[in-house]
Design a protein around this motif. Structure first.
Motif, short mmCIF file in Angstrom:
data_model
loop_
_atom_site.label_atom_id
_atom_site.label_comp_id
_atom_site.label_asym_id
_atom_site.label_seq_id
_atom_site.Cartn_x
_atom_site.Cartn_y
_atom_site.Cartn_z
N ARG A 31 0.80 -1.23 0.00
CA ARG A 31 0.00 0.00 0.00
C ARG A 31 0.83 1.28 0.00
NH1 ARG A 31 -4.14 -1.58 -2.41
NH2 ARG A 31 -5.15 -3.34 -1.43
N ARG A 32 2.07 1.20 0.40
CA ARG A 32 2.87 2.43 0.42
C ARG A 32 3.73 2.56 -0.83
NH1 ARG A 32 0.66 6.39 2.38
NH2 ARG A 32 -0.79 5.52 3.87
N THR A 33 3.78 1.48 -1.60
CA THR A 33 4.33 1.61 -2.95
C THR A 33 3.14 1.41 -3.88
OG1 THR A 33 4.72 -0.70 -3.45
CG2 THR A 33 6.40 0.41 -2.15
N ALA A 34 3.40 1.43 -5.16
CA ALA A 34 2.30 1.26 -6.11
C ALA A 34 2.07 -0.21 -6.43
CB ALA A 34 2.59 2.04 -7.37
N LEU A 35 2.81 -1.11 -5.76
CA LEU A 35 2.70 -2.52 -6.09
C LEU A 35 1.27 -3.04 -5.96
CD1 LEU A 35 4.49 -4.83 -6.98
CD2 LEU A 35 4.70 -5.51 -4.60
N LEU A 79 -1.56 -1.44 -6.20
CA LEU A 79 -2.38 -0.95 -7.31
C LEU A 79 -2.10 -1.77 -8.57
CD1 LEU A 79 -4.30 1.21 -8.49
CD2 LEU A 79 -2.28 2.56 -9.02
N PHE A 80 -0.82 -2.03 -8.82
CA PHE A 80 -0.45 -2.77 -10.02
C PHE A 80 -0.98 -4.20 -9.95
CE2 PHE A 80 3.51 -0.03 -11.10
CZ PHE A 80 2.65 1.01 -11.40
N GLU A 98 -3.50 -5.32 -8.28
CA GLU A 98 -4.95 -5.33 -8.42
C GLU A 98 -5.38 -5.05 -9.85
OE1 GLU A 98 -6.26 -4.21 -3.88
OE2 GLU A 98 -6.12 -2.60 -5.36
N SER A 99 -4.62 -4.21 -10.54
CA SER A 99 -5.00 -3.93 -11.92
C SER A 99 -4.73 -5.14 -12.81
CB SER A 99 -4.27 -2.69 -12.45
OG SER A 99 -2.89 -2.95 -12.57
N VAL A 102 1.49 -1.14 -17.26
CA VAL A 102 1.93 -2.00 -16.17
C VAL A 102 2.60 -3.24 -16.76
CG1 VAL A 102 1.19 -3.33 -14.18
CG2 VAL A 102 0.07 -1.17 -14.72
N LEU A 162 -11.58 -1.58 -9.75
CA LEU A 162 -10.83 -0.49 -9.12
C LEU A 162 -11.64 0.81 -9.18
CD1 LEU A 162 -7.13 -1.06 -10.21
CD2 LEU A 162 -8.30 -1.82 -8.16
N TRP A 166 7.05 1.39 -9.66
CA TRP A 166 6.24 0.97 -8.52
C TRP A 166 6.76 1.51 -7.19
CZ3 TRP A 166 7.91 -2.21 -4.46
CH2 TRP A 166 9.18 -2.78 -4.62
N ARG A 193 5.57 5.67 -5.11
CA ARG A 193 4.12 5.77 -5.12
C ARG A 193 3.73 7.25 -5.01
NH1 ARG A 193 0.57 6.09 -0.80
NH2 ARG A 193 -1.54 5.32 -1.16
#
Lengths: 345, 321, 508
Positions: free
Chosen positions: A201-205, A207-208, A210-211, A224, C355, C371, C374
């Motif tokens: 949650r504190r990196t974009a991992l 989000l990636f 989940e996408s 991505v 999402l 990544w 963020r």
């Protein structure tokens, strides 16, 4: 310092949705605890014996820890629309590596690193099969599931395999020790949860992942790197399983690749599903997954305490699974609400 | 031109023959019908369960409840035996139960649109739990029929013989081949596994077929349980744990794609025999550990899965996703 | 058989209406088929062809409207029922089971047999006989998937044809056939016609419509545009029925165009192409300029845009972005180079429905950053709010799952994602597909505004008016090749239609 409570932090930022999702598993947990409290008086008692906390509630959290750790990793993999059946094997290998290296006389901190390294290798293997070769996750991870326990046995053989038990102040301290009356493994688990949460949650991992799980084609067009993300998810999952392996192996002081963590993959998947995760992927609920693991353990413990024979445990678990599934199914809900229009498409 | 359909099967048979020859080179007396007969007898229940799993996997599904079904049927047989039932009568009852239980799983899968993995996982828990509720200990089956079952055998050329377990296995194979290749139902299974949406558009009754597939799978698991109970002349609540894994492995080694639609029931028998052969070889060797059974099964599985992946890619049997 | 074809139509469909969640697929469409005719059904993506066919063949239930087969009202609830009534279909992507043998495919739910058994001897005989009627001679024991698409197509037709077949629907049967195979298919269609079967022929190849079609029905955006005899409609008329709007001059919606000097070249493609996908083409995109891509369905519009974005890799030619030659091997590299792309198919390629709006908007800019870095939550909220305001996305809040928004708003979210990545080149594939009129105008306005802000834009569209209204230059495509470019005053509907239809009008 206080005992980390496993609150569903990551979703706390989406108040409306969180309420909706979190209600059912939490209600289930509460219902189990309340029923247990009524059936067996003194269920909630917590006392301090020899400087450590004892009680059913502590016991539930204590015993749920390995499953919860495995389930956290599983939640990440399921988020990519995948599944990892080989977590039990990963645990077996981790345990075998620990016993082996301790027999060889390595420093115990190094042993810990090697055990986690072995788990990471398992994850790399799975990730390679799924993301690299493009094999369906359920099939790809079946390979390690079938052979992993054998690899564990083989590692035992490296030093004769006759006496895989060991003593280690460090590892047993992590697993069965206690700190300020609280079991150390809870601190350990909280730290891993926090670390995983930070990574997700504190990196974009997150989000990636989940996408990719939600719509891999769209994620790719949005830039991505779906393959890499999938690969990383399997490595993370194996690492979580590795930590669970450390705790479980140190708990029993022995490496038992054949029967350690039997069916843990099923419990972990179940925990994710109870926590509101869908096997169709696209969402990671770390906090709710922990609740799911607690629900499973609370169920087990409550059955034990209530005086019901422990063999009811599996049946009750099955009924809970079916109930959750029926709740999640549109067709079933429609059939219940309007019994005469139950025809599926 | 070789029909691509038979390539995986050819690979399976080749591996089987090669393993058998390796055994023959390493040990005297290995290349005999006696060894073959023993492998058949020891693995009959796994192969029977795997035949059922073949249908499920051909349709693109999976059945995890096999092992628990074997255990449950076993303890029920034993308990009914103590209640004075004839084993054949209790077997008939339990086979019906197997069909019903499987059919129920199939219905849930289609009606609730839940992955087969999860539904049959619940089935696994339910039946294993039920085992313990029936009995916590191993219960012997003492009926004289067990003796008859154990001693009935057909001699083979050489010193070997077919035990009754092996005979039942071969009979169920014959039935399975008939169902898979000579009935509408069998064709529908292949169609659903090949492309479910197309099958729907072509008029295949998806729900009825799904229910029947899992019913059939339940029947074969229950039959495997009956054979296992008679073979070991007892019911044990932990019996058959992880047999579903061996069964799935046998199916894959037999050349059936886990994605569904492609495969032959006969291949599964060879797949199961390969697994049996590996453990026999390793046990013959003496100094090798049972670990090697698991590892070599896993390695073979890996080889076959990669081979399938390659085949699927090169023949374009399925569209890539 | 009715003696008077006109008196009793084989099939009559009246005022058919069908809505899917978020989309009105068909809005009061009529269709009449005569016995012994080839009836071409035309329309762009999302025009409603597929839905109409699915209703006719029982794969989908209509919401309202009426249907008759030879004067009898019908309401097929499944493809099986329709088939029994004599309505057979060959769906678009062949829709047989590629893993099964030809015989099995033919026998599936068709073969006669007692007690659920199949006599393969009989099934093989039937299969051979049915294929022989179409002049197909193949090894019927091989898996269907090992044959060419043309053969698979013929097998599907053979399977669909029963003795009682009165209507045969062919959905894009020629999409992947070569000229010879197409000719063979047409002779089969003529033969079926001679047997009194009404053949519905869906295609996007205009020549084929004229070659084999007797009458033509055109759909647009779920509405009926018209039905006419093929001999009565000229090609340009047909094109304009499909992609033009009602007659009458379209005003170019902007005047500042001339005042704006086209800026520096942002992207240039030279000889870019890929075998069997797209003929090599040249294209230049300049700052402050909107370039349109015109052409019918299947002409290579989407492929062109995707190739510029690196989602389809080229096997020939060069691509230069901002003056640097690049090899856009993957979308994420294109994004870093400053190109953004909005796909045509929102559901399949655009959005991650689960999402939230915010997360969907963030996806591209985040993947551009990598990544590890963020984007802070506060900045995300800010950006989402900005985008929602700037594009007028109607959503209660940024946290709503994007799958729950309406079509137009979903499109805006895809656009917002592209814009959030701060591109200098923006590629839009069908930016107004499936959205209502109001949102349509807004998006056109937005495109002009973005252009004024200094973006280089490419708009692939099946709406001629959209191109006329919004673009400075139009590249016209036909049959997977760029056939010309027009600009400025030359951009009129007539010009584009003439070029697409292939009447003279080739500009260079």
């Amino acid at each position: 310092m206080m005992a980390e409570q496993t609150e569903p932090r990551p979703v706390a930022m989406r108040p409306r949705m969180k309420l909706h999702r979190a209600v059912w598993p939490l209600l289930a947990l509460a219902a189990i605890l309340i029923v247990s409290g009524i059936v067996s008086p003194g269920f909630y008692n917590i006392r301090i014996v020899e400087g450590r906390l004892f009680g059913n509630l502590i016991d539930i959290v204590y015993r749920a820890t390995p499953t919860a750790l495995v389930a956290l990793g599983m939640a990440v993999v399921i988020g990519t629309k995948g599944i990892d059946l080989s977590v039990g094997s990963t645990i077996a290998i981790t345990g075998a590596v620990i016993a082996w290296r301790i027999q060889m006389g390595d420093p115990h901190l190094v042993v810990l690193m090697m055990a986690l390294g072995a788990a990471t290798l398992c994850g790399i293997w799975n990730g390679f099969l799924v993301a690299g070769l493009g094999i369906q996750p359920i099939i790809a991870t079946l390979i390690l599931m079938v052979s992993g326990r054998g690899i564990g046995l083989l590692i035992n053989l490296l030093y004769g395999g006759t006496n895989p038990s060991f003593e280690s102040a460090l590892l047993q301290g992590l697993s069965t020790g206690h700190l300020m009356s609280i079991p150390t493994r809870l601190f350990l688990a909280a730290a891993i949860f926090l670390a995983l949460w930070l990574i997700i949650r504190r990196t974009a991992l997150g989000l990636f992942i989940e996408s990719v799980g939600g719509n891999a084609a769209a994620a790719n067009l949005a830039g991505v790197n779906a393959r890499l993300i999938t690969f990383v998810a399997y490595v993370l999952c194996a690492l979580c399983a590795g930590w669970a392996g450390v705790i479980m192996t140190a708990d029993t002081h022995t490496s038992d690749p054949v029967s350690v963590a039997m069916y843990i993959e099923l419990d972990a998947i179940l925990a994710v599903v109870i926590g509101g995760g869908s096997l169709a992927g696209g969402r990671i609920h770390l906090g709710m997954t922990v609740i799911g693991a607690l629900v499973i353990q609370a169920l087990t413990t409550s059955i034990l305490i209530s005086g019901l024979p422990p063999e009811y445990n599996l049946v009750v678990k099955a009924v809970v699974v079916l109930f959750v599934l029926l709740l999640q199914s549109d067709n079933a809900r429609r059939a219940i609400t309007s019994p005469f229009r139950g025809r599926a498409r | 031109m070789i029909n691509a359909k038979y390539l995986p099967l050819a690979a399976t048979v080749t591996v089987f023959v090669a393993l058998f020859l390796v055994g023959g080179m390493m040990y005297r007396n290995f290349l005999s019908t006696l060894v073959l007969g023993h492998i058949l007898a020891d693995n009959a229940f796994v192969i029977i369960a795997a035949i059922g799993a073949t249908f499920v996997i051909l349709s693109g599904g999976i059945d995890l409840s096999i092992g628990s079904m074997i255990g449950f049927v076993g303890v029920c047989m034993a308990v009914l035996d103590q209640a004075g039932w004839h084993p054949l009568a209790s077997a008939a009852l339990l086979l019906c139960f197997g069909i019903l239980f499987g059919a129920m799983q199939g219905y849930l899968i289609d009606f609730c649109e839940i992955q087969p993995f999860i539904v049959t996982l619940a089935g696994l828990f339910l039946l294993r739990g039920a085992c313990f509720m029936v009995s916590l200990d191993s219960v012997p089956i003492r009926h004289e029929f067990v003796q008859t079952f154990a001693t009935t055998r057909i001699p083979l050329p050489g010193r070997g013989f077919l035990t009754s377990s092996a005979i039942v296995m071969l009979l169920s194979l014959a039935v399975a081949i008939f169902i898979a290749h000579f009935t509408r139902f069998g064709t529908n299974i292949y169609a659903i596994g090949g492309d479910k949406e197309s099958a729907r558009l072509m008029g295949v009754p998806i729900r009825r077929t799904t229910v029947m597939i899992y019913g059939l799978g339940g029947f074969y698991s229950a039959l495997a349980g009956v054979i296992y109970a008679l073979y070991t002349s007892s019911g044990y609540p932990l019996a058959g744990s992880t047999t579903e894994l061996s069964a799935i492995a046998a199916v894959v080694l037999g050349g059936t794609l886990l994605t569904g639609g492609v495969g032959l029931v006969a291949g599964t028998v060879f797949g199961g025999m390969i697994l049996g052969l590996i453990s026999t070889l390793i046990i013959f060797h003496g100094s090798l550990n049972s670990a090697w059974i698991m590892i070599s099964s896993g390695m073979l599985l890996f080889g076959f899965i990669v081979l399938h992946r390659f085949l699927v890619g090169s023949f374009d049997l399925r569209g890539s996703s | 058989m009715p003696a008077e074809p006109a008196a009793v139509p084989r099939i009559a469909m009246r005022a058919i209406r069908k809505a899917f969640p978020g989309v009105l697929a068909l809005d009061g469409v009529d269709l009449a088929l005569r016995p012994g005719e080839v009836h071409a059904l035309l329309g762009e993506n999302g025009a409603g062809k597929s839905t109409l066919i699915k209703i006719l063949t029982g794969a989908v239930r209509r919401d309202s409207g009426e249907m008759w087969l030879d004067g009898q009202p019908i309401d097929p609830g499944s493809t099986g029922e329709a088939q029994a009534a004599g309505i057979s279909t060959v769906f678009q992507e062949v829709n047989l089971i590629p893993t099964m043998s030809v015989t099995k495919n033919m026998a599936l739910e068709r073969a006669a047999g007692r007690f659920g058994m199949i006599s393969w001897r009989k099934a093989r005989e039937q299969a051979r006989a049915k294929l022989a009627r179409l002049g197909v001679d193949i090894d019927i024991e091989r898996p269907l998937g090992s044959f060419s698409v043309a053969v698979q197509q013929l097998v599907a037709i053979a399977r669909a044809l029963e003795d009682n077949t009165r209507v045969l629907v062919l959905d894009e049967p020629t999409a992947s056939l070569d000229a010879k195979e197409t000719t063979a298919l047409f002779s089969i269609m003529r033969e079926l016609k001679a047997r009194g079967i009404a053949v519905v022929f869906i295609t996007h190849f205009l020549e084929q419509v004229y070659e084999v079609g007797d009458r033509i029905t055109v759909l647009r955006n779920g509405r009926l545009v018209g039905t006419a005899a093929a001999s009565d409609v000229s090609r340009p008329d047909l094109v304009s029925m499909m992609i033009g709007r009602e007659l009458g001059e379209v005003e170019r919606a902007f005047s500042e165009k001339d005042a704006m000097a086209a800026g520096p070249v942002r992207l240039s493609a030279r000889g870019l192409g890929r075998k069997r996908v797209l003929e090599p083409f040249d294209l230049i995109l300049r700052q402050g300029e909107v370039v349109g891509l015109a052409g019918l369905l299947g002409s290579g519009r989407t492929e062109t845009a995707k190739m510029l974005f690196g989602a389809i890799s080229a096997d020939a030619g060069e691509l230069t972005v901002m003056g640097t030659p690049t090899r856009n091997a993957a979308p994420r590299q294109s994004l870093r180079a400053g190109i953004a792309f909005c796909p045509e198919d929102r559901k399949a390629e655009g959005l991650v429905a689960e999402l939230s709006v915010r997360e969907n908007i963030m996806l591209s800019i985040q993947s551009k950053q990598g990544w590890l870095k963020r984007i802070p939550r506060r900045r995300q909220d800010e950006l989402a709010r900005e985008m929602i305001a700037a594009l007028g996305i109607a959503t209660p809040d940024a946290e709503k799952p994007v799958g729950q928004l309406s079509g137009g708003n979903q499109q805006k979210v895809v656009l917002a994602r592209a814009l959030a990545s701060n591109p200098s080149v923006l590629l839009l594939d069908e930016p107004t597909r499936g959205i209502d009129v109001g949102a349509h105008a807004e998006i056109i306005k937005l495109i002009r505004k973005l252009c004024k802000d200094g973006l280089a834009l490419l708009v692939a569209s099946s709406e001629l008016d959209e191109l006329v209204a919004a673009t400075d230059r139009v590249a016209v495509l036909r049959d997977r090749a760029k056939i010309g470019e027009i600009s400025g005053e030359q951009i009129t509907r007539d010009n584009i239609v003439r070029m697409i239809a292939g009447d003279d009008g080739r500009a260079d």
